[in-house]
Design a protein around this motif. Sequence first.
Motif, PDB file in Angstrom:
ATOM      1  N   VAL A  41     -19.561  15.555  -0.214  1.00  0.00           N
ATOM      2  CA  VAL A  41     -18.686  16.500   0.320  1.00  0.00           C
ATOM      3  C   VAL A  41     -17.759  16.975  -0.978  1.00  0.00           C
ATOM      4  CG1 VAL A  41     -18.265  15.181   2.538  1.00  0.00           C
ATOM      5  CG2 VAL A  41     -16.893  15.004   0.698  1.00  0.00           C
ATOM      6  N   SER A  42     -17.187  18.119  -0.686  1.00  0.00           N
ATOM      7  CA  SER A  42     -16.280  18.601  -1.922  1.00  0.00           C
ATOM      8  C   SER A  42     -15.180  17.816  -2.119  1.00  0.00           C
ATOM      9  CB  SER A  42     -16.061  20.249  -1.424  1.00  0.00           C
ATOM     10  OG  SER A  42     -14.858  19.975  -0.195  1.00  0.00           O
ATOM     11  N   ARG A  43     -14.462  18.069  -3.306  1.00  0.00           N
ATOM     12  CA  ARG A  43     -13.326  17.244  -3.426  1.00  0.00           C
ATOM     13  C   ARG A  43     -12.018  17.907  -2.591  1.00  0.00           C
ATOM     14  NH1 ARG A  43     -12.688  17.334  -9.752  1.00  0.00           N
ATOM     15  NH2 ARG A  43     -13.555  19.553  -9.673  1.00  0.00           N
ATOM     16  N   GLY A  44     -12.315  19.047  -1.933  1.00  0.00           N
ATOM     17  CA  GLY A  44     -11.137  19.776  -1.306  1.00  0.00           C
ATOM     18  C   GLY A  44     -11.185  18.711   0.108  1.00  0.00           C
ATOM     19  N   ALA A  45     -12.374  18.611   0.725  1.00  0.00           N
ATOM     20  CA  ALA A  45     -12.568  17.955   1.810  1.00  0.00           C
ATOM     21  C   ALA A  45     -12.142  16.346   1.732  1.00  0.00           C
ATOM     22  CB  ALA A  45     -14.040  17.662   2.350  1.00  0.00           C
ATOM     23  N   LEU A  46     -12.369  15.706   0.788  1.00  0.00           N
ATOM     24  CA  LEU A  46     -11.669  14.465   0.333  1.00  0.00           C
ATOM     25  C   LEU A  46     -10.109  14.352   0.448  1.00  0.00           C
ATOM     26  CD1 LEU A  46     -12.590  11.776  -2.450  1.00  0.00           C
ATOM     27  CD2 LEU A  46     -10.362  12.476  -2.257  1.00  0.00           C
ATOM     28  N   HIS A  47      -9.886  15.547  -0.298  1.00  0.00           N
ATOM     29  CA  HIS A  47      -8.110  15.824  -0.323  1.00  0.00           C
ATOM     30  C   HIS A  47      -7.365  15.995   0.976  1.00  0.00           C
ATOM     31  CE1 HIS A  47      -7.468  14.665  -4.346  1.00  0.00           C
ATOM     32  NE2 HIS A  47      -8.409  15.399  -4.695  1.00  0.00           N
ATOM     33  N   PHE A  48      -8.479  16.610   1.799  1.00  0.00           N
ATOM     34  CA  PHE A  48      -8.023  17.033   3.282  1.00  0.00           C
ATOM     35  C   PHE A  48      -7.774  15.713   3.868  1.00  0.00           C
ATOM     36  CE2 PHE A  48      -9.033  17.438   7.760  1.00  0.00           C
ATOM     37  CZ  PHE A  48      -8.344  18.515   8.135  1.00  0.00           C
ATOM     38  N   HIS A  49      -8.408  14.667   3.604  1.00  0.00           N
ATOM     39  CA  HIS A  49      -8.610  13.305   4.438  1.00  0.00           C
ATOM     40  C   HIS A  49      -7.817  12.207   3.857  1.00  0.00           C
ATOM     41  CE1 HIS A  49     -11.723  14.242   7.512  1.00  0.00           C
ATOM     42  NE2 HIS A  49     -12.187  15.100   6.754  1.00  0.00           N
ATOM     43  N   PHE A  50      -7.599  12.269   2.554  1.00  0.00           N
ATOM     44  CA  PHE A  50      -6.875  11.368   1.873  1.00  0.00           C
ATOM     45  C   PHE A  50      -6.147  12.201   0.609  1.00  0.00           C
ATOM     46  CE2 PHE A  50     -10.694   9.326   3.505  1.00  0.00           C
ATOM     47  CZ  PHE A  50     -10.162   8.225   4.152  1.00  0.00           C
ATOM     48  N   GLY A  51      -4.695  11.727   0.794  1.00  0.00           N
ATOM     49  CA  GLY A  51      -3.821  12.345  -0.262  1.00  0.00           C
ATOM     50  C   GLY A  51      -4.266  11.878  -1.937  1.00  0.00           C
ATOM     51  N   SER A  52      -4.688  10.763  -1.799  1.00  0.00           N
ATOM     52  CA  SER A  52      -4.742  10.101  -3.233  1.00  0.00           C
ATOM     53  C   SER A  52      -5.795   8.819  -3.137  1.00  0.00           C
ATOM     54  CB  SER A  52      -3.478   9.555  -3.641  1.00  0.00           C
ATOM     55  OG  SER A  52      -3.149   8.320  -3.067  1.00  0.00           O
ATOM     56  N   LYS A  53      -6.239   8.506  -4.311  1.00  0.00           N
ATOM     57  CA  LYS A  53      -7.081   7.512  -4.484  1.00  0.00           C
ATOM     58  C   LYS A  53      -6.753   6.120  -3.872  1.00  0.00           C
ATOM     59  CE  LYS A  53      -8.224   5.600  -8.500  1.00  0.00           C
ATOM     60  NZ  LYS A  53      -8.984   5.535  -9.706  1.00  0.00           N
ATOM     61  N   ASP A  54      -5.319   5.941  -4.120  1.00  0.00           N
ATOM     62  CA  ASP A  54      -4.633   4.655  -3.583  1.00  0.00           C
ATOM     63  C   ASP A  54      -4.777   4.753  -2.006  1.00  0.00           C
ATOM     64  OD1 ASP A  54      -3.510   2.385  -4.172  1.00  0.00           O
ATOM     65  OD2 ASP A  54      -1.409   3.290  -3.101  1.00  0.00           O
ATOM     66  N   ASP A  55      -4.400   6.059  -1.284  1.00  0.00           N
ATOM     67  CA  ASP A  55      -4.676   6.384   0.178  1.00  0.00           C
ATOM     68  C   ASP A  55      -6.092   5.828   0.431  1.00  0.00           C
ATOM     69  OD1 ASP A  55      -1.957   7.194   0.053  1.00  0.00           O
ATOM     70  OD2 ASP A  55      -2.886   9.240   0.374  1.00  0.00           O
ATOM     71  N   LEU A  56      -7.177   6.102  -0.380  1.00  0.00           N
ATOM     72  CA  LEU A  56      -8.538   5.865   0.110  1.00  0.00           C
ATOM     73  C   LEU A  56      -8.505   4.204  -0.019  1.00  0.00           C
ATOM     74  CD1 LEU A  56     -11.087   6.845   0.897  1.00  0.00           C
ATOM     75  CD2 LEU A  56     -11.317   7.544  -1.473  1.00  0.00           C
ATOM     76  N   ALA A  57      -8.110   3.776  -0.997  1.00  0.00           N
ATOM     77  CA  ALA A  57      -8.345   2.212  -1.254  1.00  0.00           C
ATOM     78  C   ALA A  57      -7.691   1.650  -0.190  1.00  0.00           C
ATOM     79  CB  ALA A  57      -7.697   1.844  -2.466  1.00  0.00           C
ATOM     80  N   ARG A  58      -6.254   1.999   0.109  1.00  0.00           N
ATOM     81  CA  ARG A  58      -5.713   1.432   1.367  1.00  0.00           C
ATOM     82  C   ARG A  58      -6.502   1.584   2.806  1.00  0.00           C
ATOM     83  NH1 ARG A  58      -0.956   3.277  -1.018  1.00  0.00           N
ATOM     84  NH2 ARG A  58      -1.198   5.217   0.382  1.00  0.00           N
ATOM     85  N   ALA A  59      -7.042   2.466   3.103  1.00  0.00           N
ATOM     86  CA  ALA A  59      -8.275   2.761   4.173  1.00  0.00           C
ATOM     87  C   ALA A  59      -9.286   1.493   4.119  1.00  0.00           C
ATOM     88  CB  ALA A  59      -8.434   4.222   4.274  1.00  0.00           C
ATOM     89  N   ILE A  60      -9.710   1.595   2.936  1.00  0.00           N
ATOM     90  CA  ILE A  60     -10.923   0.538   2.448  1.00  0.00           C
ATOM     91  C   ILE A  60     -10.340  -0.702   2.919  1.00  0.00           C
ATOM     92  CG2 ILE A  60     -12.502  -0.547   0.988  1.00  0.00           C
ATOM     93  CD1 ILE A  60     -12.979   2.629   2.238  1.00  0.00           C
ATOM     94  N   GLU A  61      -9.168  -1.172   2.388  1.00  0.00           N
ATOM     95  CA  GLU A  61      -8.670  -2.459   2.610  1.00  0.00           C
ATOM     96  C   GLU A  61      -8.269  -2.692   3.904  1.00  0.00           C
ATOM     97  OE1 GLU A  61      -6.220  -4.498  -1.017  1.00  0.00           O
ATOM     98  OE2 GLU A  61      -5.372  -2.464  -0.313  1.00  0.00           O
ATOM     99  N   LYS A  62      -7.863  -1.816   4.637  1.00  0.00           N
ATOM    100  CA  LYS A  62      -7.435  -2.039   6.297  1.00  0.00           C
ATOM    101  C   LYS A  62      -8.835  -2.141   6.700  1.00  0.00           C
ATOM    102  CE  LYS A  62      -5.013   0.325   9.833  1.00  0.00           C
ATOM    103  NZ  LYS A  62      -4.486   1.364  10.512  1.00  0.00           N
ATOM    104  N   GLU A  63      -9.831  -1.437   6.743  1.00  0.00           N
ATOM    105  CA  GLU A  63     -10.905  -1.709   7.332  1.00  0.00           C
ATOM    106  C   GLU A  63     -11.441  -3.113   7.082  1.00  0.00           C
ATOM    107  OE1 GLU A  63     -14.222  -1.453  10.073  1.00  0.00           O
ATOM    108  OE2 GLU A  63     -12.311  -0.230  10.216  1.00  0.00           O
ATOM    109  N   ALA A  64     -11.472  -3.426   5.848  1.00  0.00           N
ATOM    110  CA  ALA A  64     -12.117  -4.730   5.413  1.00  0.00           C
ATOM    111  C   ALA A  64     -11.342  -5.737   6.188  1.00  0.00           C
ATOM    112  CB  ALA A  64     -12.038  -4.981   4.080  1.00  0.00           C
ATOM    113  N   GLY A  65      -9.938  -5.665   6.372  1.00  0.00           N
ATOM    114  CA  GLY A  65      -9.222  -6.520   7.182  1.00  0.00           C
ATOM    115  C   GLY A  65      -9.550  -6.673   8.510  1.00  0.00           C
ATOM    116  N   ALA A  66      -9.729  -5.571   9.172  1.00  0.00           N
ATOM    117  CA  ALA A  66     -10.450  -5.489  10.366  1.00  0.00           C
ATOM    118  C   ALA A  66     -11.747  -6.204  10.614  1.00  0.00           C
ATOM    119  CB  ALA A  66     -10.364  -4.102  10.921  1.00  0.00           C
ATOM    120  N   ARG A  67     -12.341  -6.010   9.846  1.00  0.00           N
ATOM    121  CA  ARG A  67     -13.858  -6.498   9.860  1.00  0.00           C
ATOM    122  C   ARG A  67     -13.834  -8.229   9.475  1.00  0.00           C
ATOM    123  NH1 ARG A  67     -17.968  -1.992   7.103  1.00  0.00           N
ATOM    124  NH2 ARG A  67     -16.930  -0.336   8.564  1.00  0.00           N
TER     125      ARG A  67
END
Length: 160
Positions: A41-67
């Motif tokens: 996907v484009s970087r624009g699509a990435l920034h549409f869903h996640f404001g920063s690399k840290d936001d993306l990391a938090r989403a991954i950690e949250k999902e890992a915690g749920a798993r």
Amino acid sequence: MARQSRAIRTREALEQSAAEVFAREGFVRASLPLISQAAGVSRGALHFHFGSKDDLARAIEKEAGARMERVLARVQENQGRAALQLVVDATHGLMEGVANDAVVRAGFRLDADVARESSVDLWGRWRAWVRAMLVRAERSGGAGGPGCPGSRRGARSSWP
């Protein structure tokens, strides 16, 4: 409706590729261009869903915690089993996740990364659960539970 479906697929692709990149590279070396390219996907699509690399990391950690919580919940459904056996079963389940699931692997790597502050504390949650199970095992008469060889009914607790 098709637009919403595409947005969901894009977000899922970004989370999966981010998990793979974070697991392989760690937080500092992972780059948003690398993640968006891996997701196709484009970087624009990435920034549409996640404001920063840290936001993306938090989403991954949250999902890992749920798993991780799902693994623990499945194990705890076996209430009749000795607490120490529950720890063994949960450890097997969690290690299977680390070995085969990039989200779980990345979540634990991100949680331990000194370059950023974790938002989930997976390691702390895991230690707390294991500790609770070991306290439960000790209170039930020893590490193996009542009737198990090595059971120490009436022994003085070594746990604080």
